[in-house]
Write an enzyme that holds these catalytic residues in place. Sequence first.
Site, PDB file in Angstrom:
ATOM      1  N   LYS A  43      -6.386  -2.244   3.925  1.00 12.61           N
ATOM      2  CA  LYS A  43      -7.186  -1.785   4.858  1.00 12.61           C
ATOM      3  C   LYS A  43      -8.179  -2.967   5.517  1.00 12.61           C
ATOM      4  O   LYS A  43      -9.305  -2.798   6.061  1.00 12.61           O
ATOM      5  CB  LYS A  43      -8.090  -0.944   4.365  1.00 12.61           C
ATOM      6  CG  LYS A  43      -7.489   0.385   3.720  1.00 12.61           C
ATOM      7  CD  LYS A  43      -6.243   0.771   4.362  1.00 12.61           C
ATOM      8  CE  LYS A  43      -6.462   1.319   5.878  1.00 12.61           C
ATOM      9  NZ  LYS A  43      -5.152   1.711   6.660  1.00 12.61           N
ATOM     10  N   HIS A  98       0.504  -7.098  -0.043  1.00 13.22           N
ATOM     11  CA  HIS A  98      -0.953  -6.712  -0.644  1.00 13.22           C
ATOM     12  C   HIS A  98      -0.828  -7.283  -2.107  1.00 13.22           C
ATOM     13  O   HIS A  98      -1.910  -6.901  -2.772  1.00 13.22           O
ATOM     14  CB  HIS A  98      -1.135  -5.143  -0.716  1.00 13.22           C
ATOM     15  CG  HIS A  98      -1.583  -4.526   0.731  1.00 13.22           C
ATOM     16  ND1 HIS A  98      -2.078  -5.228   1.787  1.00 13.22           N
ATOM     17  CD2 HIS A  98      -1.115  -3.443   1.172  1.00 13.22           C
ATOM     18  CE1 HIS A  98      -2.182  -4.542   2.768  1.00 13.22           C
ATOM     19  NE2 HIS A  98      -1.730  -3.331   2.659  1.00 13.22           N
ATOM     20  N   SER A 128     -12.535   2.643   5.232  1.00 18.47           N
ATOM     21  CA  SER A 128     -10.983   2.687   5.964  1.00 18.47           C
ATOM     22  C   SER A 128      -9.946   3.293   4.731  1.00 18.47           C
ATOM     23  O   SER A 128      -9.180   4.043   5.083  1.00 18.47           O
ATOM     24  CB  SER A 128     -10.732   1.270   6.242  1.00 18.47           C
ATOM     25  OG  SER A 128      -9.453   1.284   7.183  1.00 18.47           O
TER      26      SER A 128
HETATM   27  P1  A3P Z   1     -10.363   1.469  10.410  1.00 14.70           P
HETATM   28  O1  A3P Z   1      -9.880   2.662   9.341  1.00 14.70           O
HETATM   29  O2  A3P Z   1     -12.093   1.121   9.813  1.00 14.70           O
HETATM   30  O3  A3P Z   1     -10.645   1.976  11.900  1.00 14.70           O
HETATM   31  P2  A3P Z   1      -4.682  -2.356   7.563  1.00 14.70           P
HETATM   32  O4  A3P Z   1      -3.599  -2.694   8.730  1.00 14.70           O
HETATM   33  O5  A3P Z   1      -4.972  -3.328   6.709  1.00 14.70           O
HETATM   34  O6  A3P Z   1      -4.263  -0.888   6.794  1.00 14.70           O
HETATM   35  O7  A3P Z   1      -5.987  -1.867   8.130  1.00 14.70           O
HETATM   36  C1  A3P Z   1      -6.342  -0.908   9.105  1.00 14.70           C
HETATM   37  C2  A3P Z   1      -7.568  -1.038   9.689  1.00 14.70           C
HETATM   38  O8  A3P Z   1      -7.546  -2.166  10.565  1.00 14.70           O
HETATM   39  C3  A3P Z   1      -8.242   0.320  10.299  1.00 14.70           C
HETATM   40  O9  A3P Z   1      -9.567   0.248  10.206  1.00 14.70           O
HETATM   41  C4  A3P Z   1      -7.715   0.112  11.732  1.00 14.70           C
HETATM   42  O10 A3P Z   1      -8.328   0.937  12.930  1.00 14.70           O
HETATM   43  C5  A3P Z   1      -8.117  -1.473  11.900  1.00 14.70           C
HETATM   44  N1  A3P Z   1      -7.255  -1.899  13.096  1.00 14.70           N
HETATM   45  C6  A3P Z   1      -5.778  -1.853  13.355  1.00 14.70           C
HETATM   46  N2  A3P Z   1      -5.508  -2.355  14.383  1.00 14.70           N
HETATM   47  C7  A3P Z   1      -6.525  -3.004  15.151  1.00 14.70           C
HETATM   48  C8  A3P Z   1      -6.887  -3.473  16.360  1.00 14.70           C
HETATM   49  N3  A3P Z   1      -6.078  -3.735  17.254  1.00 14.70           N
HETATM   50  N4  A3P Z   1      -8.288  -3.830  16.543  1.00 14.70           N
HETATM   51  C9  A3P Z   1      -9.154  -3.318  15.750  1.00 14.70           C
HETATM   52  N5  A3P Z   1      -9.088  -2.873  14.569  1.00 14.70           N
HETATM   53  C10 A3P Z   1      -7.658  -2.486  14.144  1.00 14.70           C
END
Ligand code: A3P
Length: 284
Positions: A43, A98, A128
Amino acid sequence: MSDYLWFEGIPLPTAENQKEKIEESRDKLVIRDEDTVILTYPKSGTNWLIEIVCLIQTKGDPTWIQSVPIWDRSPWIESPDGYQKLINKEGPRIIISHLPFHLFPKSFFSSKAKVIYLIRNPRDVLVSGYFFWSKMKVVKNPESLRTYFEWFLKGNVAYGSWFEHTRAWLSMRERDNFLLLSYEDMKKDAKSTIKKICDFLGKKLEPDELDMVLKYSSFQAMKENNMSNYSLVPEDMASKDLVLLRKGMAGDWKNHFTVAQAEAFDKVFQEKMAGFPPGLFPWE
Ligand code: A3P
């Protein structure tokens, strides 16, 4: 809902063969000098960074990211399917994980593979994670944010303690093949971050190519890209209403933490992350 699989003190999602595969990858997977490794605590913006690295590879051409699922472009070590894809793939690979330091393939530590470690304010990681893991069928589901908050501080969440994950991986931060990035800096200035990644990977992009990378890795573009937005996650792993691109902002924790939770979190952060230089964590 399932419980975690515990392996060497770390709670893991309950995918088939997961323990065996992680053990095998730690002892046998050969990380090659030409590989690029993206490491994150879940996340932290992992998929955003993957999208950027894929787009840098294609010089901004979106054909690849729009036709191949993100987990096939850049397989996960700890996914049994991803692990197999990594073994079978020839040439330079984009490898995602991870895994905490002590479970990572041993061969990596003597390789010249480039690693990008992405960090994010753990308060936002927590929020998140709460929304994401509540929809996943391969982990223990929290019934409330309050419960998840307690699990998170104890490290009883997928891939263990954020604090231990981050402390251990940051011990490598002075190495030449290690690039440390933060979600917050990416949000503030994505273009500069992309340039930094290009320099680190030894790639050169023309200004219009850089603009394409920026365009196709934006929150909106990724949300609309079925190859990247997790709408293809199979139903035995997640419920249909799983959302990867939820809010995409820095500081959302302020909308969710109580004052008491914010204070408790600060205290734990200061205790557990003592000793790191000021400025390393841009959100503090
Ligand atoms: P939120 O849940 O706070 O919106 P991961 O890829 O490690 O699982 O992380 C997911 C988080 O990264 C989510 O946060 C998601 O919205 C955010 N995220 C993914 N792509 C993104 C982008 N292009 N710009 C900004 N945030 C992004």
